[in-house]
Design a protein around this motif. Structure first.
Motif, PDB file in Angstrom:
ATOM      1  N   PHE A  10     -10.216  12.408 -15.756  1.00 13.42           N
ATOM      2  CA  PHE A  10     -10.753  13.041 -14.549  1.00 13.42           C
ATOM      3  C   PHE A  10      -9.985  14.340 -14.260  1.00 13.42           C
ATOM      4  N   LYS A  11      -9.643  15.067 -15.304  1.00 17.29           N
ATOM      5  CA  LYS A  11      -8.852  16.295 -15.156  1.00 17.29           C
ATOM      6  C   LYS A  11      -9.532  17.267 -14.201  1.00 17.29           C
ATOM      7  N   GLY A  12      -8.757  17.753 -13.231  1.00 16.49           N
ATOM      8  CA  GLY A  12      -9.259  18.764 -12.300  1.00 16.49           C
ATOM      9  C   GLY A  12     -10.054  18.217 -11.134  1.00 16.49           C
ATOM     10  N   VAL A  13     -10.169  16.885 -11.031  1.00 16.38           N
ATOM     11  CA  VAL A  13     -11.025  16.284 -10.000  1.00 16.38           C
ATOM     12  C   VAL A  13     -10.215  15.354  -9.100  1.00 16.38           C
ATOM     13  N   PRO A  14     -10.260  15.552  -7.787  1.00 15.55           N
ATOM     14  CA  PRO A  14      -9.607  14.598  -6.879  1.00 15.55           C
ATOM     15  C   PRO A  14     -10.282  13.228  -6.960  1.00 15.55           C
ATOM     16  N   ILE A  15      -9.473  12.176  -6.914  1.00 20.74           N
ATOM     17  CA  ILE A  15      -9.992  10.798  -6.940  1.00 20.74           C
ATOM     18  C   ILE A  15      -9.597  10.107  -5.638  1.00 20.74           C
ATOM     19  N   ILE A  16     -10.537   9.343  -5.072  1.00 14.69           N
ATOM     20  CA  ILE A  16     -10.233   8.547  -3.878  1.00 14.69           C
ATOM     21  C   ILE A  16     -10.267   7.075  -4.271  1.00 14.69           C
ATOM     22  N   ILE A  17      -9.219   6.327  -3.860  1.00 16.95           N
ATOM     23  CA  ILE A  17      -9.140   4.883  -4.178  1.00 16.95           C
ATOM     24  C   ILE A  17      -9.019   4.096  -2.871  1.00 16.95           C
ATOM     25  N   TYR A  18      -9.874   3.093  -2.741  1.00 18.53           N
ATOM     26  CA  TYR A  18      -9.852   2.217  -1.576  1.00 18.53           C
ATOM     27  C   TYR A  18      -9.453   0.807  -2.013  1.00 18.53           C
ATOM     28  N   PHE A  19      -8.738   0.112  -1.148  1.00 16.95           N
ATOM     29  CA  PHE A  19      -8.468  -1.319  -1.359  1.00 16.95           C
ATOM     30  C   PHE A  19      -9.117  -2.066  -0.190  1.00 16.95           C
ATOM     31  N   ARG A  20      -9.959  -3.035  -0.525  1.00 18.89           N
ATOM     32  CA  ARG A  20     -10.727  -3.738   0.496  1.00 18.89           C
ATOM     33  C   ARG A  20     -10.550  -5.264   0.374  1.00 18.89           C
ATOM     34  N   PRO A  27       2.770   4.273  -3.402  1.00 18.84           N
ATOM     35  CA  PRO A  27       3.140   4.439  -4.827  1.00 18.84           C
ATOM     36  C   PRO A  27       2.231   3.658  -5.775  1.00 18.84           C
ATOM     37  N   TYR A  28       1.780   2.465  -5.349  1.00 15.33           N
ATOM     38  CA  TYR A  28       0.898   1.682  -6.226  1.00 15.33           C
ATOM     39  C   TYR A  28      -0.484   2.328  -6.333  1.00 15.33           C
ATOM     40  N   LYS A  29      -0.961   2.927  -5.230  1.00 20.00           N
ATOM     41  CA  LYS A  29      -2.233   3.663  -5.272  1.00 20.00           C
ATOM     42  C   LYS A  29      -2.156   4.794  -6.297  1.00 20.00           C
ATOM     43  N   ARG A  30      -1.011   5.511  -6.289  1.00 18.64           N
ATOM     44  CA  ARG A  30      -0.847   6.620  -7.239  1.00 18.64           C
ATOM     45  C   ARG A  30      -0.776   6.104  -8.669  1.00 18.64           C
ATOM     46  N   PHE A  31      -0.153   4.932  -8.852  1.00 20.01           N
ATOM     47  CA  PHE A  31      -0.095   4.317 -10.176  1.00 20.01           C
ATOM     48  C   PHE A  31      -1.505   4.027 -10.694  1.00 20.01           C
ATOM     49  N   ILE A  32      -2.345   3.426  -9.836  1.00 17.58           N
ATOM     50  CA  ILE A  32      -3.735   3.117 -10.214  1.00 17.58           C
ATOM     51  C   ILE A  32      -4.493   4.405 -10.535  1.00 17.58           C
ATOM     52  N   PRO A  90       1.212  15.759  -5.313  1.00 12.89           N
ATOM     53  CA  PRO A  90       1.085  14.889  -6.487  1.00 12.89           C
ATOM     54  C   PRO A  90      -0.172  15.103  -7.324  1.00 12.89           C
ATOM     55  N   PHE A  91      -1.106  15.987  -6.884  1.00 12.64           N
ATOM     56  CA  PHE A  91      -2.348  16.206  -7.650  1.00 12.64           C
ATOM     57  C   PHE A  91      -2.079  17.271  -8.715  1.00 12.64           C
ATOM     58  N   THR A  92      -1.467  16.859  -9.811  1.00 15.17           N
ATOM     59  CA  THR A  92      -1.048  17.821 -10.846  1.00 15.17           C
ATOM     60  C   THR A  92      -1.978  17.848 -12.056  1.00 15.17           C
ATOM     61  N   ASP A  93      -2.979  16.965 -12.072  1.00  9.99           N
ATOM     62  CA  ASP A  93      -3.882  16.885 -13.231  1.00  9.99           C
ATOM     63  C   ASP A  93      -4.978  17.955 -13.115  1.00  9.99           C
ATOM     64  N   VAL A  94      -4.547  19.213 -13.173  1.00  8.30           N
ATOM     65  CA  VAL A  94      -5.439  20.354 -12.958  1.00  8.30           C
ATOM     66  C   VAL A  94      -5.254  21.351 -14.106  1.00  8.30           C
ATOM     67  N   PRO A  95      -6.351  21.865 -14.707  1.00  8.94           N
ATOM     68  CA  PRO A  95      -6.189  22.871 -15.762  1.00  8.94           C
ATOM     69  C   PRO A  95      -5.589  24.166 -15.193  1.00  8.94           C
ATOM     70  N   ILE A  96      -4.586  24.714 -15.860  1.00  7.47           N
ATOM     71  CA  ILE A  96      -3.988  26.001 -15.490  1.00  7.47           C
ATOM     72  C   ILE A  96      -4.119  26.926 -16.700  1.00  7.47           C
ATOM     73  N   ILE A  97      -4.846  28.023 -16.533  1.00  6.36           N
ATOM     74  CA  ILE A  97      -5.135  28.915 -17.660  1.00  6.36           C
ATOM     75  C   ILE A  97      -4.640  30.313 -17.321  1.00  6.36           C
ATOM     76  N   LEU A 102      -6.310   5.528 -14.081  1.00  6.47           N
ATOM     77  CA  LEU A 102      -7.729   5.937 -14.174  1.00  6.47           C
ATOM     78  C   LEU A 102      -7.852   7.287 -14.879  1.00  6.47           C
ATOM     79  N   ARG A 103      -6.966   8.228 -14.519  1.00  7.25           N
ATOM     80  CA  ARG A 103      -6.992   9.556 -15.150  1.00  7.25           C
ATOM     81  C   ARG A 103      -6.652   9.458 -16.645  1.00  7.25           C
ATOM     82  N   GLU A 104      -5.685   8.624 -16.954  1.00  9.11           N
ATOM     83  CA  GLU A 104      -5.243   8.451 -18.334  1.00  9.11           C
ATOM     84  C   GLU A 104      -6.357   7.861 -19.206  1.00  9.11           C
ATOM     85  N   LEU A 105      -7.094   6.891 -18.659  1.00 10.44           N
ATOM     86  CA  LEU A 105      -8.120   6.198 -19.439  1.00 10.44           C
ATOM     87  C   LEU A 105      -9.439   6.951 -19.515  1.00 10.44           C
ATOM     88  N   TYR A 106      -9.807   7.625 -18.404  1.00 15.40           N
ATOM     89  CA  TYR A 106     -11.180   8.157 -18.324  1.00 15.40           C
ATOM     90  C   TYR A 106     -11.273   9.671 -18.155  1.00 15.40           C
TER      91      TYR A 106
END
Length: 433
Positions: free
Chosen positions: A421-431, A406-411, A317-324, A415-419
């Motif tokens: 983070f192309k090409g960068v893995p993101i880690i999300i925690y729920f506490r 699925p909800y983690k992936r939605f969040i 699912p990590f598809t937000d990566v530049p391909i040149i 985050l990628r859409e708003l800020y």
């Protein structure tokens, strides 16, 4: 100005062992097989308050038809040209050989300080055997044993006297590791970027054996490029030497900021390319994918689009990566590749203010709250970015155990859409709040 010290000599005299001792890391591969070091290999060292860079070169050989030996000779000449001081290493066990004489002949013409190190002198008898090296016409020598360190202090004292004062501390430069399968064109990519044949390039897979740093400072960009050996499947790694080589490449990924994954367009995105991609993702590195040798592909209207879609399908699912799509031969899009790598590096160190993050993300969460699970409703109350080297976010809620994948992936997608983070893995925690 940086001080550069080049270690030169014929094959198998212990240059890489001395290099490792000077940089105090096992950077260069050491093996009894001659010709292991094929490129100039850089490291940092200091002595008596003087900082300097060390270049380990391949063994200078003459009269060989080996394709690598010819390239190694060119690399040694380039190292001599780059260096401020040259350390010429010879072997007391073998005495003066015709190749030593040939190297000495070249060095006598060089107008730079030259220190001769007679290696493998680990007892008093060998001290007397070293006298014959006066015959090379390079003056005094230093007797050392690079494997146990004896004599290297005196060599470094003499070296430090000839060095300029250490420069002011420089900011740590970003590290971009160029990784991929053997023969994908990693060394050719770096050579094309810097405009010189810095690395040995042949059609033989496995030409590059060490992971090697090159400083790149052009067109407003300033970073270290790391050329690595091609990474093959473990089952294909037959010799000890190649095992160490692959380990160096893996370590280069672990210590880089951005991994530039080079694919061979003629072979497609294969299983091992995918393994390297996930190795970089697992280490939370920035990633860009370069599809090399694109000039060799017969193209139709949607060839590029279809190839890119296939790659993105494999890395989901990590598809937000530049391909040149590039060609190191024609230099097609190679500078765009560097622009993308710098952009990914900036994305990786991006920090979102907590107030801004809460204003945007809590509004989204209010509109699209987590689905009820086992009759329980999850309420997210607060979020923030953690002070970590890579983007990590924590969302505080009442029932974190009921947040599904699925909800983690939605969040993450929001985050990628708003800020960006192309090409960068993101880690999300729920506490638990």
């Amino acid at each position: 100005m940086s001080n550069i010290v080049a270690i030169v000599g014929r094959p198998n005299v212990g240059k890489s062992t001395l290099f490792n001792r000077l940089v105090q890391r096992r950077e260069a591969i050491v093996d009894s097989v001659s010709g292991v070091t094929r490129d100039r290999h850089y490291g940092k060292s200091d002595w008596n308050g003087k900082e300097f860079s060390v270049i380990d070169t391949g063994g200078y050989a003459v009269g060989s038809d080996d394709i690598f030996e010819e390239e190694i000779r060119k690399q040694v000449q380039l190292a001599i040209e780059e260096a401020d001081i040259i350390v010429f290493v010879v072997d007391v066990e073998q005495g003066i050989t015709p190749m030593d004489s040939e190297v000495a002949k070249i060095l006598r013409k060089v107008k730079k300080p030259i220190l001769m190190a007679v290696n493998k002198v680990d007892n008093a008898m060998r001290e007397t055997d070293a006298f014959e090296f006066y015959n090379l016409g390079l003056g005094d020598y230093f007797t050392i044993s690079s494997i146990n360190g004896s004599g290297t202090g005196e060599l470094l004292d003499a070296l430090a006297e000839k060095l300029e004062d250490a420069p002011e501390d420089e900011e740590e430069l970003p590290r971009f590791a160029v990784v991929g399968r053997p023969n994908a064109g990693k060394s050719s990519f770096i050579n094309a970027l810097i405009g010189q044949d810095r690395f040995v390039v042949t059609d033989i897979a496995g030409t590059t054996r060490d992971s090697i740093d090159t400083k790149y400072n052009r067109f407003g960009f300033d970073f270290n490029l790391v050329d690595t050996a091609g990474i093959r499947k473990k089952s294909k790694v037959k010799e000890d030497l190649e095992f160490y080589t692959v380990m160096r490449a893996v370590r280069a990924i672990e210590h880089c900021d951005v991994a530039i994954l080079v694919l061979d367009a003629t072979r497609g995105f294969e299983g091992q390319d995918e393994n390297i991609f996930w190795l970089a993702e697992k280490n939370k590195k920035g990633i860009i994918i370069l599809v090399n040798k694109w000039d060799l592909i017969e193209k139709e209207t949607n060839t590029m689009r279809d190839f890119e879609a296939q790659v993105r399908k494999e890395i989901a699912p990590f598809t937000d990566v530049p391909i040149i799509f590039i060609s190191t031969l024609t230099k097609q899009r190679i500078f765009k590749a560097i622009e993308s790598a710098v952009e990914v590096f900036e994305n990786r160190k991006k920090r979102i203010p907590t107030s801004k993050l809460n204003d945007t993300m809590l509004e989204i969460v209010k509109q699209y709250s987590p689905p009820a699970y086992k009759g329980k409703f999850v309420k997210i109350k607060y979020c923030m970015q953690l002070p970590t080297p890579t983007p990590q976010f924590v969302f505080f809620c009442n029932l974190p155990q009921y947040i599904r994948e699925p909800y983690k992936r939605f969040i993450e997608n929001k985050l990628r859409e708003l800020y960006d983070f192309k090409g960068v893995p993101i880690i999300i925690y729920f506490r638990q709040k």
